[in-house]
Scaffold this motif. Sequence first.
Motif, PDB file in Angstrom:
ATOM      1  N   ASN A 166       0.925  -1.281   0.159  1.00  0.00           N
ATOM      2  CA  ASN A 166       0.274   0.661  -0.031  1.00  0.00           C
ATOM      3  C   ASN A 166       1.065   1.766   0.238  1.00  0.00           C
ATOM      4  N   ASN A 167       1.006   1.609  -1.664  1.00  0.00           N
ATOM      5  CA  ASN A 167       2.082   3.520  -1.556  1.00  0.00           C
ATOM      6  C   ASN A 167       3.518   3.683  -0.940  1.00  0.00           C
ATOM      7  N   VAL A 168       3.720   2.107  -0.870  1.00  0.00           N
ATOM      8  CA  VAL A 168       5.104   2.010   0.017  1.00  0.00           C
ATOM      9  C   VAL A 168       5.814   2.754  -1.367  1.00  0.00           C
ATOM     10  N   THR A 169       7.319   3.617  -0.441  1.00  0.00           N
ATOM     11  CA  THR A 169       8.247   4.490  -1.035  1.00  0.00           C
ATOM     12  C   THR A 169       9.349   4.067   0.309  1.00  0.00           C
ATOM     13  N   PHE A 170      10.517   3.391  -0.261  1.00  0.00           N
ATOM     14  CA  PHE A 170      12.035   3.714   0.696  1.00  0.00           C
ATOM     15  C   PHE A 170      13.135   2.927  -0.485  1.00  0.00           C
ATOM     16  N   ASP A 171      14.304   3.551  -0.387  1.00  0.00           N
ATOM     17  CA  ASP A 171      14.820   3.199  -0.899  1.00  0.00           C
ATOM     18  C   ASP A 171      16.402   2.485  -0.332  1.00  0.00           C
ATOM     19  N   VAL A 172      17.264   1.909  -1.157  1.00  0.00           N
ATOM     20  CA  VAL A 172      18.143   1.245  -0.659  1.00  0.00           C
ATOM     21  C   VAL A 172      19.749   1.629  -1.611  1.00  0.00           C
ATOM     22  N   ALA A 173      20.522   2.598   0.125  1.00  0.00           N
ATOM     23  CA  ALA A 173      21.523   2.523  -0.944  1.00  0.00           C
ATOM     24  C   ALA A 173      23.212   1.870  -1.574  1.00  0.00           C
ATOM     25  N   GLU A 174      23.643   1.995  -2.693  1.00  0.00           N
ATOM     26  CA  GLU A 174      24.492   0.990  -2.786  1.00  0.00           C
ATOM     27  C   GLU A 174      25.019   0.542  -1.880  1.00  0.00           C
ATOM     28  N   GLY A 175      25.982  -0.428  -2.044  1.00  0.00           N
ATOM     29  CA  GLY A 175      26.396  -0.844  -1.012  1.00  0.00           C
ATOM     30  C   GLY A 175      26.196  -1.162   0.442  1.00  0.00           C
ATOM     31  N   SER A 176      24.971  -1.391   0.883  1.00  0.00           N
ATOM     32  CA  SER A 176      24.155  -1.159   1.572  1.00  0.00           C
ATOM     33  C   SER A 176      23.807  -2.618   2.066  1.00  0.00           C
ATOM     34  N   ILE A 177      23.390  -2.994   3.644  1.00  0.00           N
ATOM     35  CA  ILE A 177      22.998  -4.003   3.512  1.00  0.00           C
ATOM     36  C   ILE A 177      21.502  -4.142   4.776  1.00  0.00           C
ATOM     37  N   VAL A 178      20.070  -3.670   3.670  1.00  0.00           N
ATOM     38  CA  VAL A 178      18.730  -3.631   4.331  1.00  0.00           C
ATOM     39  C   VAL A 178      18.062  -4.681   4.732  1.00  0.00           C
ATOM     40  N   GLY A 179      16.882  -4.521   6.134  1.00  0.00           N
ATOM     41  CA  GLY A 179      16.255  -5.350   5.799  1.00  0.00           C
ATOM     42  C   GLY A 179      14.425  -4.766   6.249  1.00  0.00           C
ATOM     43  N   LEU A 180      13.707  -5.773   5.335  1.00  0.00           N
ATOM     44  CA  LEU A 180      12.745  -5.435   5.240  1.00  0.00           C
ATOM     45  C   LEU A 180      11.733  -6.574   6.752  1.00  0.00           C
ATOM     46  N   ILE A 181      11.516  -5.786   7.220  1.00  0.00           N
ATOM     47  CA  ILE A 181      10.719  -6.686   8.188  1.00  0.00           C
ATOM     48  C   ILE A 181       9.475  -6.375   8.826  1.00  0.00           C
ATOM     49  N   GLY A 182       9.071  -7.338   9.316  1.00  0.00           N
ATOM     50  CA  GLY A 182       7.479  -6.458   9.716  1.00  0.00           C
ATOM     51  C   GLY A 182       6.507  -8.320  10.039  1.00  0.00           C
ATOM     52  N   PRO A 183       5.484  -8.502  10.651  1.00  0.00           N
ATOM     53  CA  PRO A 183       4.431  -9.730  11.096  1.00  0.00           C
ATOM     54  C   PRO A 183       4.617 -10.208   9.867  1.00  0.00           C
ATOM     55  N   ASN A 184       4.264 -11.368  10.357  1.00  0.00           N
ATOM     56  CA  ASN A 184       3.166 -11.870   8.865  1.00  0.00           C
ATOM     57  C   ASN A 184       2.575 -11.330   7.811  1.00  0.00           C
ATOM     58  N   GLY A 185       2.253 -11.900   6.685  1.00  0.00           N
ATOM     59  CA  GLY A 185       1.421 -10.857   6.712  1.00  0.00           C
ATOM     60  C   GLY A 185       1.691  -8.876   6.009  1.00  0.00           C
ATOM     61  N   ALA A 186       2.574  -9.208   6.390  1.00  0.00           N
ATOM     62  CA  ALA A 186       3.004  -7.452   6.060  1.00  0.00           C
ATOM     63  C   ALA A 186       2.860  -7.052   4.446  1.00  0.00           C
ATOM     64  N   GLY A 187       3.230  -8.031   3.284  1.00  0.00           N
ATOM     65  CA  GLY A 187       3.481  -7.768   2.463  1.00  0.00           C
ATOM     66  C   GLY A 187       5.354  -7.904   2.711  1.00  0.00           C
ATOM     67  N   LYS A 188       5.964  -7.987   2.379  1.00  0.00           N
ATOM     68  CA  LYS A 188       7.958  -8.428   2.330  1.00  0.00           C
ATOM     69  C   LYS A 188       7.927  -9.243   1.301  1.00  0.00           C
ATOM     70  N   THR A 189       7.290  -9.935   1.239  1.00  0.00           N
ATOM     71  CA  THR A 189       7.534 -10.540   0.006  1.00  0.00           C
ATOM     72  C   THR A 189       6.958 -10.465  -0.572  1.00  0.00           C
ATOM     73  N   THR A 190       5.319  -9.430  -1.483  1.00  0.00           N
ATOM     74  CA  THR A 190       5.296  -9.309  -2.412  1.00  0.00           C
ATOM     75  C   THR A 190       6.190  -8.106  -2.468  1.00  0.00           C
ATOM     76  N   VAL A 191       6.546  -7.249  -1.123  1.00  0.00           N
ATOM     77  CA  VAL A 191       7.506  -6.331  -2.278  1.00  0.00           C
ATOM     78  C   VAL A 191       8.390  -6.836  -2.832  1.00  0.00           C
ATOM     79  N   PHE A 192       9.073  -7.977  -2.459  1.00  0.00           N
ATOM     80  CA  PHE A 192      10.545  -8.972  -3.436  1.00  0.00           C
ATOM     81  C   PHE A 192       9.940  -9.469  -4.928  1.00  0.00           C
ATOM     82  N   ASN A 193       8.472  -9.654  -4.790  1.00  0.00           N
ATOM     83  CA  ASN A 193       8.171 -10.398  -5.981  1.00  0.00           C
ATOM     84  C   ASN A 193       7.718  -9.429  -6.808  1.00  0.00           C
ATOM     85  N   LEU A 194       7.710  -7.982  -6.582  1.00  0.00           N
ATOM     86  CA  LEU A 194       7.223  -6.873  -7.250  1.00  0.00           C
ATOM     87  C   LEU A 194       9.095  -5.974  -8.685  1.00  0.00           C
TER      88      LEU A 194
END
Length: 255
Positions: free
Chosen positions: A20-48
């Motif tokens: 739902n209207n998600v905006t974020f950035d991943v800086a080059e050379g970084s390690i970023v975690g995408l977290i949240g409860p089950n069903g939060a939409g994390k894997t859907t973001v990956f699939n997008l």
Amino acid sequence: MSLLALRNLTKTFGGLVAVNNVTFDVAEGSIVGLIGPNGAGKTTVFNLITGNYKPDSGDIFFDGRTIKGLPTHRIVQQGIARTFQTIRLFQNMSVIENVLAGCHCRMQSGMLSAMLRTPAQRAEEQRALLRATRELEFVGLADEHANLAKNLSYGNQRLLEIARALATDPRFIILDEPAGGMNDQETAALIYTIRAIRDRGITVLLIEHDMSLVMKVCEKLVVLEYGALLAEGVPAAIKDDPRVIEAYLGVDTDD
């Protein structure tokens, strides 16, 4: 500088708003975690990001160019690799053959040159074999190269998926619950591996429920809840954010 940028990304499945209207950035050379409860939409973001789903609205930029709507193989060619929450290996193929499958996207030889076994095709095949061998060494599976993938432990199958993803020669790798099924010793080794991937110049975005791993390895966390962005920042700040604590643990509403 942002290597990956999500802008107002939305994806629905029928009446369910998965992202739902998600905006974020991943800086080059970084390690970023995408977290949240089950069903939060994390894997859907990956699939997008990887082209498995197409967003209903919003955009995805990689190295300043949109990748929205590209097929998955084109996204891999752009330099984005991934592993999966559910292991997807060729179980009846050898470990080295699984990694060679990752090399295929960078190979130029066509069917005719392969049939004729031209010198250029044989040289390319040797380069791919060397690359696959190096990636197995990198994840600690060199001694397993001739074994069938199905005979590896669950934790080592996770590592084999990482080796196959690295064989695509990515600039950006997405890891979907890489510590799933690993014991404490394997998880500790995975932390080293993820840092070593970043040290090779590859940017890392991961989903992981093992918060000890997340806090040790990530430089930034992005938190989703019900498909929407809840919080983002450095791990220390996220850990103490009341909204994040409530999303994970709930709150006691009794007086």
